[in-house]
Design an enzyme around this catalytic site. Structure first.
Site, PDB file in Angstrom:
ATOM      1  CE  LYS A  66      -4.173  -2.150   2.307  1.00 55.63           C
ATOM      2  NZ  LYS A  66      -5.346  -1.852   3.167  1.00 55.63           N
ATOM      3  CG  ASP A 102      -8.000   0.125   3.453  1.00 55.28           C
ATOM      4  OD1 ASP A 102      -8.808  -0.582   2.818  1.00 55.28           O
ATOM      5  OD2 ASP A 102      -6.884   0.352   3.263  1.00 55.28           O
TER       6      ASP A 102
END
Ligand code: ATR
Length: 280
Positions: A66, A102
């Protein structure tokens, strides 16, 4: 032209994203194949470059990439830049845009599945890793009144709170839960195959009756924390909705269409049940 999307990570064999994203594309009548793109770190630049092809919609990004993908992209959205993490890449005419869904997925799950509005509420987050960072950022953006962070390793909580700024703050000791509206487990305690699958990330003795207990762990679906909370009569929310909503937001970024959330939830639940059955 059949288009492609996929998940970039290492490993990605157990990811649920292919299951529920494929269900969403099929339900929406889109000719898209969602693939598992298992990518060791040295292969990441080539993998990301390949996303510029005209038949690629984009990708999800998971552990451990990420952060690593950020310098490989053309533009990174505000929240993703502040989180220092991208979990969704969109290919627009060969240019790659990075987003982080997220935290927003967590907030959407709170609102849609627990009917809980984070604005003005007091949160206690357990954990100070990447998951806690994304969630804390989204809670600050949603105007939570308090975002207190406790972590086994206090220095990490202090560093995270410093990065985030007020009203986030780090706590050296676990506080009584009575002052909070929502407790969120952002640690891996209680996770199947994790460091402490049977453990509780904190005791619940001091919880008031109105506390919402959220676990971002989704395997098992009912974690020891959620079981203990339910036994005390507390409201609970498991980790699957957060996973689904981060994926739903990614689907909407790729396609411009509303995500069929119910279809995605059902596909993921079926797959988890299949896996839990197979493990028995
Ligand atoms: P992620 O990016 O998914 O949040 P991470 O950065 O590895 O993952 O963070 C995992 C979190 O779980 C951390 O807050 C970690 O605490 P430490 O910072 O002290 O390592 C927490 N954690 C993991 N195992 C734990 C355990 N057995 N007890 C308490 N906390 C634990």
């Amino acid at each position: 032209m059949t288009r492609r999307a996929g998940i970039i990570g290492y490993p990605v064999g157990h990811s649920l994203s292919p299951v529920f994203q494929q269900a969403a594309f099929a339900h929406s009548g889109l000719d898209v194949v969602y693939e598992r793109w298992e990518t060791p770190l040295p292969d990441l630049p080539a993998r990301v470059a390949a996303l510029r092809a005209p038949d690629v919609l984009g990708a999800n990004v998971t552990v451990p990439h990420k952060e690593h993908v950020i310098p490989l992209l053309d533009e990174v959205g505000g929240l993703a830049a502040r989180a220092g993490a991208v979990n969704t890449i969109v290919n627009r005419d060969g240019r790659l845009f990075g987003f982080n869904t997220d935290g927003p997925g967590f907030v959407a799950a709170l609102r849609q599945e627990a009917f809980f509005e984070p604005g003005g509420r007091a949160f206690l987050l357990l954990g100070a890793g990447g998951a806690a960072r994304g969630i804390a950022l989204a809670l600050l953006e949603a105007r939570a009144a308090a975002v207190d962070i406790w972590n086994r390793t206090p220095e990490r909580a202090a560093a995270l709170a410093r990065d985030l700024g007020a009203p986030a703050r780090a706590l050296a000791d676990l506080p009584p839960l009575a002052g909070y509206d929502c407790l969120v487990n952002c640690t891996t305690v209680g996770m199947k195959g994790g460091p402490d699958p049977e453990g509780l990330p904190c005791p619940l003795d001091s919880a008031g009756p109105g506390l919402l207990v959220v676990d971002i762990v989704y395997a098992p679906r009912v974690t020891p924390l959620l079981r203990a909370a339910a036994a005390r009569g507390l409201r609970t929310l498991g980790g699957l909705p957060m996973l689904i909503y981060q994926g739903a937001l990614a689907f909407e970024l790729w396609t411009g269409l509303p995500a069929p959330v119910d279809v995605m939830v059902r596909a993921a639940e079926n797959e988890l049940a299949r896996r839990e059955g197979a493990a028995r």
